[in-house]
Design a protein around this motif. Structure first.
Motif, short mmCIF file in Angstrom:
data_model
loop_
_atom_site.label_atom_id
_atom_site.label_comp_id
_atom_site.label_asym_id
_atom_site.label_seq_id
_atom_site.Cartn_x
_atom_site.Cartn_y
_atom_site.Cartn_z
N GLU A 2 0.83 -1.21 0.00
CA GLU A 2 0.00 0.00 0.00
C GLU A 2 0.86 1.26 0.00
O GLU A 2 0.56 2.24 -0.69
CB GLU A 2 -0.92 -0.03 1.24
CG GLU A 2 -2.25 0.64 1.03
CD GLU A 2 -2.89 0.26 -0.30
OE1 GLU A 2 -3.01 1.18 -1.13
OE2 GLU A 2 -3.21 -0.92 -0.54
N ILE A 22 2.21 1.76 -3.45
CA ILE A 22 1.15 2.24 -4.35
C ILE A 22 0.88 3.72 -4.12
O ILE A 22 0.73 4.49 -5.08
CB ILE A 22 -0.13 1.38 -4.15
CG1 ILE A 22 0.09 -0.01 -4.77
CG2 ILE A 22 -1.34 2.07 -4.79
CD1 ILE A 22 -1.00 -1.02 -4.45
N GLU A 73 -3.40 -0.88 -9.94
CA GLU A 73 -3.85 0.25 -9.14
C GLU A 73 -3.50 1.60 -9.78
O GLU A 73 -4.22 2.57 -9.66
CB GLU A 73 -3.20 0.19 -7.74
CG GLU A 73 -3.79 -0.84 -6.83
CD GLU A 73 -5.15 -0.38 -6.28
OE1 GLU A 73 -5.35 0.84 -6.15
OE2 GLU A 73 -5.99 -1.26 -6.01
#
Lengths: 249, 249, 249, 249, 249, 249
Positions: E160, E163, E195
C-alpha cells in the motif's frame, strides 16, 4: 526584403493574425507574405500533428522559392520541420520557438515558458536541449488552453488564463522574462506584457527581427555539410509534387 | 535609434574601424556612436585585461545613459562586463561573442571559432558553456595573432593567417560556418568570407542587428530579479566617479 | 607561510573579522595578512559590484607580490576576478566559493548553499557550473539579508534568519551539508553549525586550508597556457598604476 | 592528527613507499599510519580488482576506527569503495583521484591525466563525471605500464615512459597541469615534475593535505542522509567479521 | 538458454520469489537458475552493503561460468558490481536497474522511480547519470520501506505504501511510467500496475528479456578494451578462492 | 506476436531484405510483417527525406492498427517520426537507432557508429543526445556510401568500405563495440562482425528483440501524458485519409 511567414497549421484566421502582427513589427522595407498549407492539421498540439504538418510546410517553402523569398519563418512553437526546411533553401529559416529563446537570453539570465496544453511541454523541453537553452529556462508551464481557443471570441477568458500562468511564472520561477509558447498568442503579447510588468517575448515578432537581421547581414543557410541540399532523388506518391529535387542544384 | 558601440580596449583606430563597419550594416534610422574608454588596456588578450577593462566599459555606459542610448554593444570577443553592464541600464546590452554565436546557430548546425591568441581560447570555451552553445561549437581555433597586429598595415599577412586557419576549420571540423573571434577582424569579414566560401559570422555586425532587433521589439533588459539595478551603495576611491548609484532609481 | 586574505569590498570591519577567523584556523606557521582595497564598493551584491571590485583586488595582489606572499584568498563568495588574479602571480589564488564547494563535496554527496540576497543566487549558479559542482548542489537559497547587515549588532536577528534558512535546507533539500554563501558569515559558522546539527562549510576557513595545502605541496598556479602572465602592454588612465606589466617577466 | 593511508592492493612495498611520501609532506603534528589489507589483489587495474579490493579496504577502516583515526586516505586512483567507506565512519575519507582532481583545478583551468594501463582510463572517465570535473580534464592518457612495474628496479625505464606521456600531454592537450593516475607514482612526482616543467599533481600527497584540511576545520563526513551509518544488519559468511554493524550506533 | 539470476543479498525467500517471477516471464526455452551468495548482507540499502555484496556476486558468476551460463542478471536495484562482473565473463550481464531504465524510455518520454529507503535514492541518481538517463527520470522517490519488509506478510501494508508513492509520482511528476526501485518488488508489479493505471516497469522481468535478447542476437560482453578479462594476478586471503584468474584466458 | 517492420523509404528490395533478417532472428511465435509506404523517398539521407517519410510511416501504422499489430519497428537509422508514431498507438514502437544504442551500452562501455553518408552524422548526434547516449558514443563515422549502394550487387565493394571504417573505429576510438548506422546494412552484419572481431550491433535485429521484450512484458506505450492519443482534429487535404482521429478514442 520578402519574408514568408508559414503557419504550419491550416487555420486561416491564425495565419492572418500572425501575418498582421509580423507586418506591424517589420522594418519599412520588409514585406510579409503569410500563408498556410492546404493540407495539414487545423492546429498543432502533439508530435503527430507536428509530423504531419511538415509536408505542408515544405510545400510552402517550395512556393516561396519560386517567389524570390529572402527568408522564412515557421510560425509554430515546436519549430516543426526546421532542419528539413533549411536543407531545401539557401534563405534563412527561423522557427518561432528558437527566435523567442535567443532573444529571451539577451535580456534576462533565466526565463520561463508559458505554452498551451500540458502535453506540448515535452516538445519545448526537447527544443531547449537541442538549442542549448535548457539551463536558461527555469520552467515550462502550460495554461491548459487548446490552441484553437486562441481564435475564439471568448471575452478575454483565454487571455486571462495565460496571464494567470505568466504571473505564477513571474512570482515563483525566479526568472526575468517570459516566453509565450504559441504563435497564436502573438496578438496578445502587448496585453499580457502590460499585465505582467516584466519582459514578455513572443516568437513571431522575434523571428521577423532575426530573419531581417540575417538577410541584411547577407548570411544564408550554410550549404556546407549538414544542411546542404538533399541528394537528387525520386519521391513517390503524392509527394512527387513536392519536387524540390528538380529545383535543387 | 542610437546604438553605442563600446570598444573595451583603448585603441582608437580599432574603435573607429569597428564603428564604420557597424554603421555600414546598420538600418537607415540607426546612429552608431562608437567610443572607447580613456582608461584600460590597449588590447585584450587575457583574463587580466578583460577584468581591468570593465571599469572603462561601465563608464562608457554611464556616459551613454546621459545621452538617450537605445542599446549598447560590447565590442570585445570575451564579452567582458556583460552582466554588470546589463544591471546598470534598461537598454539592451549585446556582447559581440554572444551575438556571433546566436546567429551562427541559425544558419549552421555546428560552427568553429577562429580567434587571435591561443591563450584566449579558454575565454571562448567558458562563454560557449555559459550561453549554452558548447555543443554547437566543434572547435575553438587560434590564428596566433596578437590583437594589435590586426591594426598594422602588413600587406595582408595577418589576414592570410586568419584565412588559413578558417580553411582548416572548414576542411577538418565538420562545420557549416565560422565565427571570427575578435572585434578587430570586423573589416576583414568580406575578404575572409570570399576566400572560405562558407558563411563567416562576425560579432560586431551581428550585435548591431540583435540590438536593433531588441529595440524595435521594445524589449528592454529585465529589471525583475538577477539584473535589477544594483543596490544604492558607496563606491570608494576613483570609482566614486562611476556614480551609477546616484542615477539609479 | 604568508597568506594574503583580500576582502574585495571596502568594509574594514568585515576585513578584520575575516582575518581573525582565518588566523584562528591557520596552521601554526601561517601568517594571515588581511586587507581590503582603498577603492571599490562597500559590499558586493551584484554583478556590477563584483566587476568594479576587481581592480582593487588586483591592486592588492600587486602589493602582495612585493611582499613575498605565498598564496592569496579572495574573500567574496562570487570569487570575483579569480582568473585575472591567477594570471598575474605564480602564487596560488583561492576563491572562498570554490573552496567551500570543494570541501563540501568531500564530506557530503549533495549540499545546499545559503547566501545573502536572492539576486546573488545567479552568481552562485554560474560558479557551480563553471567549477563542475552543479550536480552536487541541490539548491541555492537566500536568507534575504543585505551583506552589511552581517556587520551590524542586531542582537542576533540576522544570524537567526540564516539559521532558519539553513534549517529549511537541511529538512527539505536532501543534502548532507550546507555551504554558507558569504565571507561575512565566517564568524557565525560555529553558532550556525551548532544549531543545524549537520556539517556547515564556510569559505574563508576552507580557503585558508586549501591555500596552505597548495603551498606545502609546492603547487603554483600554472604558467603554461591559459593562466600565463598577461602579455606586456600599456594600461591607460588610472590603471597605469596597476603596473603589473612592468613586474611581469 | 592520525591519518590512515590505506593501500587497497596487497603490495607491501607500494604501501611503504606511499606511506613515506605521505609522511614527508604531512604537517608536523600529523602521523601517517599506512597499511594494506591481508586479502585482495596484488595490484588494481580493472573493475574486477577494484571491486574485490573493497572488503579489504573496509576492514582496514574497521581497524582504524578502533584506533582513533582522524581521517582516511584511499590510495588507489580509482577511489574504490569511497562512498562505502564514508558510510562506516564519521572521519573524513579521501580518495587519491578526487584529491588530485580538486587541487588540479585550483592551479590550472584544464588538466590531463597520465595513468598506467589503457584499460583503466574508463575508470578515470567515470570518476571525472561523478565528481564534476569532466570539463576540466582534456584527456585521459595511459603510459601502458602495469602497476607493479612501478615497484621494479628497471633503471628508470618505467619512469621514462611516464615522462614521455606527460610531455605529450603538455605539448598536445592545451592543459596547464598533469595529474598522475596511480598511487604507485607518488615517489616519482619530483622527477617527473622537473622534467615536464609544468605543475604535476599526485594524489597521495594531495589527499594528505585535504584530509588535514578537513580535520583541522573539524569537518566530519556528514551523517545526515546519504552517508549515514548503514542500517544494523546481519552479514553472512566471512563478512561476518567485518562487523561494523556492531560498532555502529 | 540458461540465465543465472543472482540475488546479491543473502535472503533466500527473496531469491526464490525473484526466480519465480523471472521464470514466469521467461521464453519457453529459457531456464532460470536463481541463487544468492553464502556470504554478504541480508539486504542492500547502502553503499556499504552494495560494496560488500560484490564478492558474493562474483563468486556466483564463477559458479555460473562452470555451468555454461548464457547470461547473468544482477537482481539488486543498485546494479552492484556490474562492470566487475562483465569483466570476468563473455556472457552478457544485466543489472535490474539499467534494464528497467532502458525499457522505461521506450514506452514513455519521462519516468519516475519509486524505491525503498530514501538513503538509496542517491544510488539511483548516480546510476541514471552513469547510464545517460538523468534527463528521462523526473524524480527518484522513496516509499521509506526497508527492503526486508517486502518479505514480510503484513497484510499488504507495505504494498500500500508503494502504491501511494506511485500515485503521487503519477499525479505530480509529469511522467508516463514508473520504475520500481527494488528487486523485492518484482512480485508486486501486477498489483501496483493495476492500481496505478500507467505502465509500471520492474527490473527483474525487464532484465530477463534484455538478457534473452542479447543471447539470441549472439551479442557477448565485449572483450575489446575496457571490459577485457582482468590481467592474471594473485588474489590474497579468502579471495584466493575467487580464482577467476585461473580460468580466464 | 505480430511485429510490423516499417521501412520508411520506398525501396522494396530493402524492405524485403530487412524483413528476412528480422524474421530469421525473431522468436518462434513472432510473425514479421514488413512493409514500406507507397509514398515517400526512395532512400533517406537528409532531414528533408526524413521529414517527408513520416506521413508514409504513419499510414503504415494506421494499416497496422487495423491488423492487430503487437509492436512496430521503424527501420531507418534516424528513427523518423518515432514520437508521432507512439502517440497514435498503444503498441510499442521501436526505432532501429535507439534499439542499437540501448543494446550496445549493455555489452560495451563505449561504442562508435559507422553510418552511410557524412551528412547524416548530425542526425545520429542529435539522437544520441536525445536518448542520453552521447557519452557512450565515442565517434560517429561515415563510410561515405549512398544508402542505395547497399542494394547494388557490386561484388562486395560497399561492404568493404564499411568494414574498413569499422576497423578504424575499432583501432582508433577506444570502443568495445560498433553500431551499424543504416537498416540497409542488416544483412551484412555477420560478415562485418566476422571481419572486425568485436561486437557489431545492428538496429533491425536489436529492435525485433526489444519489441518482443516489451510485448511479452505486456508493456504498452504510455498513454498518460506526453504520448497520449492526439486530440481529435480535422486533417485537411490528402492527409484527411490519415484518419487516425476517427479511430482514436
Amino acid at each position: 526584403m520578402k519574408l514568408r511567414l508559414i503557419n504550419p497549421n491550416t487555420s486561416e484566421s491564425m495565419t492572418e493574425k500572425m501575418g498582421l502582427t509580423a507586418q506591424e513589427i517589420a522594418a519599412s522595407g520588409t514585406e510579409i507574405i503569410s500563408s498556410c498549407p492546404d493540407t495539414g492539421p487545423e492546429s498543432i498540439e502533439s508530435h503527430f500533428e507536428e509530423a504531419v504538418s511538415v509536408v505542408g510546410i515544405l510545400d510552402e517553402i517550395r512556393k516561396g522559392e519560386m517567389d524570390q523569398t529572402d527568408a522564412y519563418i515557421l510560425a509554430c512553437f515546436g519549430d516543426p520541420g526546421l532542419y528539413a526546411a533549411r536543407e531545401v533553401t539557401t534563405a534563412p529559416v527561423i522557427g518561432i520557438a528558437e527566435a523567442a529563446f535567443h532573444l529571451a537570453t539577451l535580456i534576462s539570465s533565466r526565463f520561463s515558458i508559458v505554452t498551451t496544453l500540458g502535453r506540448t511541454k515535452i516538445i519545448a523541453e526537447h527544443l531547449l536541449h537541442r538549442y542549448g537553452f535548457n539551463e536558461h529556462c527555469r520552467k515550462v508551464r502550460a495554461a491548459e488552453i487548446p490552441v484553437l481557443d486562441l481564435e475564439k471570441d471568448d471575452g478575454g477568458k483565454t487571455c486571462e488564463l495565460i496571464i494567470s500562468e505568466c504571473k505564477r511564472a513571474r512570482d515563483e520561477d525566479e526568472v526575468g522574462a517570459i516566453v509565450l509558447g504559441c504563435g497564436g498568442m502573438a496578438d496578445l503579447t502587448p496585453v499580457i506584457s502590460d499585465e505582467i510588468g516584466i519582459p514578455v517575448i513572443e516568437g513571431v515578432t522575434a523571428a521577423v527581427k532575426l530573419a531581417e537581421s540575417l538577410v541584411s547581414l547577407n548570411l544564408a543557410t550554410s550549404k556546407h555539410g549538414d544542411w546542404a541540399f538533399p541528394p537528387k532523388k525520386c519521391l513517390k506518391g503524392y509527394l512527387s509534387e513536392l519536387s524540390f529535387s528538380r529545383e535543387i542544384e
